[in-house]
Design a protein around this motif. Sequence first.
Motif, short mmCIF file in Angstrom:
data_model
loop_
_atom_site.label_atom_id
_atom_site.label_comp_id
_atom_site.label_asym_id
_atom_site.label_seq_id
_atom_site.Cartn_x
_atom_site.Cartn_y
_atom_site.Cartn_z
N PRO A 152 -31.01 -26.20 -28.43
CA PRO A 152 -30.03 -25.26 -27.22
C PRO A 152 -30.50 -26.76 -25.22
N GLN A 153 -31.47 -26.50 -25.14
CA GLN A 153 -31.49 -26.78 -24.19
C GLN A 153 -31.15 -29.05 -23.79
N ALA A 154 -30.04 -29.31 -24.63
CA ALA A 154 -29.50 -30.67 -24.80
C ALA A 154 -28.47 -30.10 -24.12
N MET A 155 -27.65 -28.57 -24.73
CA MET A 155 -26.02 -28.62 -24.35
C MET A 155 -26.19 -28.19 -22.87
N GLN A 156 -27.45 -27.62 -22.03
CA GLN A 156 -27.16 -27.34 -20.88
C GLN A 156 -27.48 -28.83 -20.10
N LEU A 157 -28.06 -29.94 -20.46
CA LEU A 157 -27.93 -31.37 -20.31
C LEU A 157 -26.55 -32.24 -19.97
N ARG A 158 -25.58 -31.55 -21.16
CA ARG A 158 -23.97 -31.54 -21.22
C ARG A 158 -24.06 -31.57 -20.41
N TYR A 159 -24.00 -29.83 -20.11
CA TYR A 159 -22.74 -29.66 -19.12
C TYR A 159 -23.57 -29.93 -17.66
N PHE A 160 -24.47 -30.69 -17.44
CA PHE A 160 -24.89 -30.89 -16.21
C PHE A 160 -24.46 -32.58 -15.98
N GLU A 161 -25.04 -32.62 -16.89
CA GLU A 161 -23.93 -34.60 -17.14
C GLU A 161 -22.18 -34.67 -16.97
N ALA A 162 -21.51 -32.99 -17.54
CA ALA A 162 -20.00 -33.47 -17.39
C ALA A 162 -19.79 -32.94 -15.73
N LEU A 163 -20.67 -32.11 -14.89
CA LEU A 163 -20.14 -31.71 -14.37
C LEU A 163 -21.07 -32.62 -12.87
N HIS A 164 -22.42 -33.68 -13.17
CA HIS A 164 -21.86 -34.86 -12.62
C HIS A 164 -20.89 -35.75 -12.32
N ASP A 165 -19.78 -36.06 -13.99
CA ASP A 165 -18.87 -36.90 -13.89
C ASP A 165 -17.98 -36.73 -13.51
N ILE A 166 -17.79 -35.09 -13.47
CA ILE A 166 -16.73 -35.45 -12.13
C ILE A 166 -16.73 -34.77 -11.24
N ALA A 167 -17.63 -34.30 -10.03
CA ALA A 167 -18.16 -34.29 -8.96
C ALA A 167 -17.34 -35.28 -8.41
N GLY A 168 -17.38 -36.52 -8.71
CA GLY A 168 -16.65 -37.35 -7.49
C GLY A 168 -15.14 -36.44 -7.03
N GLU A 169 -14.19 -36.60 -7.89
CA GLU A 169 -13.29 -35.97 -8.57
C GLU A 169 -13.00 -34.71 -7.83
N ARG A 170 -12.13 -34.89 -5.79
CA ARG A 170 -12.32 -34.05 -4.71
C ARG A 170 -10.19 -33.24 -4.39
N SER A 171 -10.62 -33.70 -5.77
CA SER A 171 -9.00 -33.58 -5.75
C SER A 171 -8.42 -32.47 -5.94
N SER A 172 -9.18 -32.10 -6.75
CA SER A 172 -8.65 -30.80 -7.95
C SER A 172 -9.74 -29.73 -8.36
N THR A 173 -10.06 -28.85 -8.38
CA THR A 173 -10.60 -27.15 -8.49
C THR A 173 -11.16 -27.56 -10.14
N VAL A 174 -12.07 -27.65 -10.09
CA VAL A 174 -12.98 -27.15 -11.45
C VAL A 174 -13.47 -26.13 -11.35
N VAL A 175 -13.83 -25.75 -12.82
CA VAL A 175 -13.93 -24.38 -13.00
C VAL A 175 -15.01 -24.78 -14.48
N PHE A 176 -15.71 -24.61 -13.83
CA PHE A 176 -16.77 -25.09 -14.18
C PHE A 176 -18.03 -23.68 -15.31
N PRO A 177 -17.88 -23.03 -17.17
CA PRO A 177 -18.69 -22.54 -17.46
C PRO A 177 -20.57 -22.44 -17.12
N VAL A 178 -20.43 -21.27 -16.32
CA VAL A 178 -22.07 -21.51 -16.42
C VAL A 178 -22.92 -20.38 -17.86
#
Length: 254
Positions: free
Chosen positions: A212-238
């Motif tokens: 299960p910890q791997a899923m959290q790591l995937r969440y963080f990696e996805a959040l890091h990938d889209i962090a550079g997109e400042r032109s849109s609002t990102v709703v990220f599930p926690v």
Amino acid sequence: MIIGYVAYLAAALVVVMFLSAAIRILREYQRGVVFTLGRFTGVKGPGLIILIPFVQQMVKVDLRVVVQDVPPQDVISRDNVSVKVNAVLYFRIVDAERAVIQVEDFMTATNQLAQTTLRSVLGKHELDEMLAERDKLNSDIQEILDQRTDAWGIKVSDVEIKHVDLNENMVRAIAKQAEAERLRRAKVINADGEQQAAAKLVEAGKMLAEAPQAMQLRYFEALHDIAGERSSTVVFPVPMDLLGHFIKQPGEER
């Protein structure tokens, strides 16, 4: 005295005419079919040939390969498609005697036989086979012609189909068929890609379910990938288990 000269001149003229009528020279690729009083007496050549004037006659025959163009033929294929087909015929004489005696005009006879054989053979095949299997059709036509012209002393070495002409309606129909075939292949390839992707996702899901910890790591990696997109609002599930560390449970102290 003058009469003697005239006699000698006349004799010399007769000798010259006799020699010109008796002597023939055949080239390396030529043969002479000789008839004596109308009867066949042999094939001579190449080189110097001496005939008896007014008694023997000779018919020259060329042994080189002859190239003939078979005129366009109207052919109805087995699937009822009307086309025009023309071809090129290659043949040569291998027996000068039969080529002169057995057939009146071997050139015309061979060409007419090629036309009828072309229509007969192609009429047994569908249009797709005419367009895709020319080598096989060429071989079949050549084999049939070679067998039928053997009695004339002729060897058919090759037959090549040049053009298969279709009318405009049939060309458009074939174009639509080809387009539909390409679309079908594209859809099949796309479906195969989706199937392979789904299989990989299932495999990845099983691996993530085991840790299960791997899923959290995937969440963080996805959040890091889209962090550079400042032109849109990102709703990220926690994940709820992550929030559990910040929520006070009953009986616990902060």
